[in-house]
Design a protein around this motif. Structure first.
Motif, short mmCIF file in Angstrom:
data_model
loop_
_atom_site.label_atom_id
_atom_site.label_comp_id
_atom_site.label_asym_id
_atom_site.label_seq_id
_atom_site.Cartn_x
_atom_site.Cartn_y
_atom_site.Cartn_z
N LEU A 324 66.47 42.00 -34.31
CA LEU A 324 66.50 40.68 -33.67
C LEU A 324 65.58 40.63 -32.46
N VAL A 325 64.56 41.49 -32.45
CA VAL A 325 63.58 41.52 -31.36
C VAL A 325 62.19 41.47 -31.99
N VAL A 326 61.47 40.37 -31.77
CA VAL A 326 60.12 40.20 -32.30
C VAL A 326 59.21 39.67 -31.20
N PRO A 327 57.89 39.82 -31.35
CA PRO A 327 56.97 39.30 -30.32
C PRO A 327 57.04 37.79 -30.21
N GLY A 328 56.89 37.28 -28.98
CA GLY A 328 56.90 35.84 -28.77
C GLY A 328 55.81 35.12 -29.53
N SER A 329 54.71 35.82 -29.81
CA SER A 329 53.61 35.20 -30.55
C SER A 329 54.02 34.81 -31.96
N SER A 330 55.12 35.41 -32.47
CA SER A 330 55.57 35.11 -33.83
C SER A 330 56.10 33.69 -33.96
N LEU A 331 56.41 33.03 -32.84
CA LEU A 331 56.93 31.67 -32.88
C LEU A 331 55.83 30.64 -33.15
N GLN A 333 53.88 29.14 -31.03
CA GLN A 333 53.76 28.09 -30.02
C GLN A 333 52.45 28.23 -29.25
N LYS A 334 51.98 27.11 -28.71
CA LYS A 334 50.79 27.10 -27.87
C LYS A 334 51.12 26.46 -26.53
N PRO A 335 50.92 27.20 -25.41
CA PRO A 335 50.52 28.60 -25.36
C PRO A 335 51.61 29.50 -25.91
N PRO A 336 51.27 30.71 -26.35
CA PRO A 336 52.27 31.58 -26.96
C PRO A 336 53.33 32.02 -25.95
N VAL A 337 54.54 32.23 -26.44
CA VAL A 337 55.62 32.72 -25.60
C VAL A 337 55.35 34.19 -25.28
N ILE A 338 55.41 34.53 -24.01
CA ILE A 338 55.13 35.90 -23.56
C ILE A 338 56.39 36.74 -23.69
#
Length: 419
Positions: A324-331, A333-338
């Motif tokens: 249940l832990v993935v990089p924010g970029s996987s969402l 979104q722009k700008p990407p979630v850090i």
């Protein structure tokens, strides 16, 4: 969530000087009065001139007047304590008189740093904003004299700075010298605090009104929702209710009907008055309904933060559920979630109980779904020593929220989410 990082000293009474005998009779149990005054604040659109139809999605805003100035729209933030407005929204004489009271605030949710001054003024709530703004019933509820921040510059922190060096004195500010802040330390009293960059004059339309409790050591004496003149004088029970459509100041037996409460524990902070006390946040349990094997529920302190639409989960890395832990970029979104996030679409339940372990709040949500689900869930506090969960304002789609600052109780009234 917004965190003040520089404090202004506040005077507090020495309660021990009262020397109340140990054998004195116990005080009667604290209770919300059956009657008594209360006032409803209209929640407005960003321009301050119309009623906001969906504050759960779009944010809670109200109009205020600082020291008799023209109405200014601010966002209501239960994730901080204290008002922050641009320096142009406060009386000019108060701004000039506060030249020796520099202060600053860091908004941790977006790494935004505001520089300004601490001033003292009265604040009127629910005032209309010309030409045709909505308003609370007159006379407009007004605070006693409180500390607030008038901001002149906004900066970013230099993420590449490793600290060290010498803290520099602040420029005079006032909007015209913001560029002089670039390259100075974010805390002028701390040599290794991060450097500031990209400093520009603050937007004249910005405004935040922090009304939360247990927020980083900030005294409730700065909380405008708890400092109305009627509350200071004891005529109004100090507390507030936030619903899907409005905000009510002053608790009564009528407006708290249907709420289920839990008792809060007293904070070690000094009470700002005989009517308003300081309290700790209650626990909340987050149970994820995904993963193999299904992870054990997580428990930590509760914050319902009207200042954000996402959810912040402060849990040390070793305790975060596997898968249940993935990089924010996987969402996407722009700008990407850090940083790391909970995968979109992950179902979970939120439960708050009272001392008898009976639930006072319980709802199901999905990361990225419609309210009460948050827009996303962000993992924070890799080395934290205690769990903490910021539900964000979307939780208000599941329940109305009540805070009793005198008796130390937090309450919820389950409601149906708006379609």
């Amino acid at each position: 969530m917004h965190r003040w990082v520089k404090e202004t000293a506040l005077g507090v009474g020495i309660l021990a000087a009262l020397a109340i005998p140990a054998a004195a009779a116990a005080a009667p149990a604290c209770a919300i009065p059956a009657g008594g005054p209360s006032v409803t604040l209209p929640v407005v659109t960003p321009n301050g001139q119309a009623v906001e139809a969906d504050p759960v999605r779009n944010a809670y805003r109200v109009n205020i007047s600082v020291g008799g100035m023209a109405a200014h729209t601010v966002e209501v933030d239960t994730g901080s304590t204290g008002i922050v407005v641009p320096w142009t929204a406060v009386p000019p004489d108060l701004w000039k008189a506060a030249a020796g009271n520099p202060t600053h605030i860091l908004y941790t949710s977006d790494n935004e740093y505001l520089h300004g001054r601490t001033i003292q003024a009265t604040v009127a709530l629910g005032v209309p904003k010309p030409p045709a703004g909505v308003a609370a019933a007159q006379p407009y509820p007004t605070t006693g004299t409180i500390d607030l921040m008038a901001a002149d510059c906004v900066c970013k922190l230099d993420s590449t700075d490793s600290g060290g060096g010498t803290a520099q004195p602040r420029p005079a500010g006032g909007g015209s010298a913001c560029g002089d802040l670039n390259g100075t330390r974010s805390d002028p009293q701390v040599n290794n605090s991060p450097l500031l960059n990209s400093c520009v004059p603050v937007d004249d339309g910005m405004g935040m009104m922090g009304v939360g409790y247990a927020r980083g050591g900030r005294s409730s004496s700065m909380n405008s929702f708890l400092r109305l003149a009627a509350m200071d004088g004891g005529a109004m029970h100090p507390g507030y209710i936030i619903t899907q459509s409005n905000i009510q100041l002053g608790l009564t037996g009528t407006n708290t009907t249907g709420f289920a409460f839990t008792q809060l524990t007293p904070s070690a902070m000094p009470a700002p008055s005989s009517h308003v006390k300081e309290w700790n946040e209650p626990p909340v349990t987050i149970a994820f309904q995904a993963g193999e094997p299904k992870p054990a529920p997580l428990t930590g302190s509760l914050l319902l933060d009207t200042g954000i639409a996402d959810m912040l989960l402060t849990v040390p890395t070793a305790q975060r559920p596997g898968g249940l832990v993935v990089p924010g970029s996987s969402l996407g979104q722009k700008p990407p979630v850090i940083g790391d996030v909970v995968p979109a679409g992950t179902p979970f339940t939120v439960t708050v109980t009272n001392a008898d372990h009976a639930p006072i709040l319980s709802y199901q949500a999905t990361m990225g779904g419609a309210p009460p689900s948050p827009t996303y869930g962000s993992w924070r506090g890799a080395t934290a020593t205690a769990n903490a969960f910021n539900l964000g304002r979307h939780a208000l789609a599941a329940a109305n929220y009540a805070y009793d600052a005198q008796c130390g109780r937090l309450g919820f009234q389950q409601v149906a989410a708006k379609k």
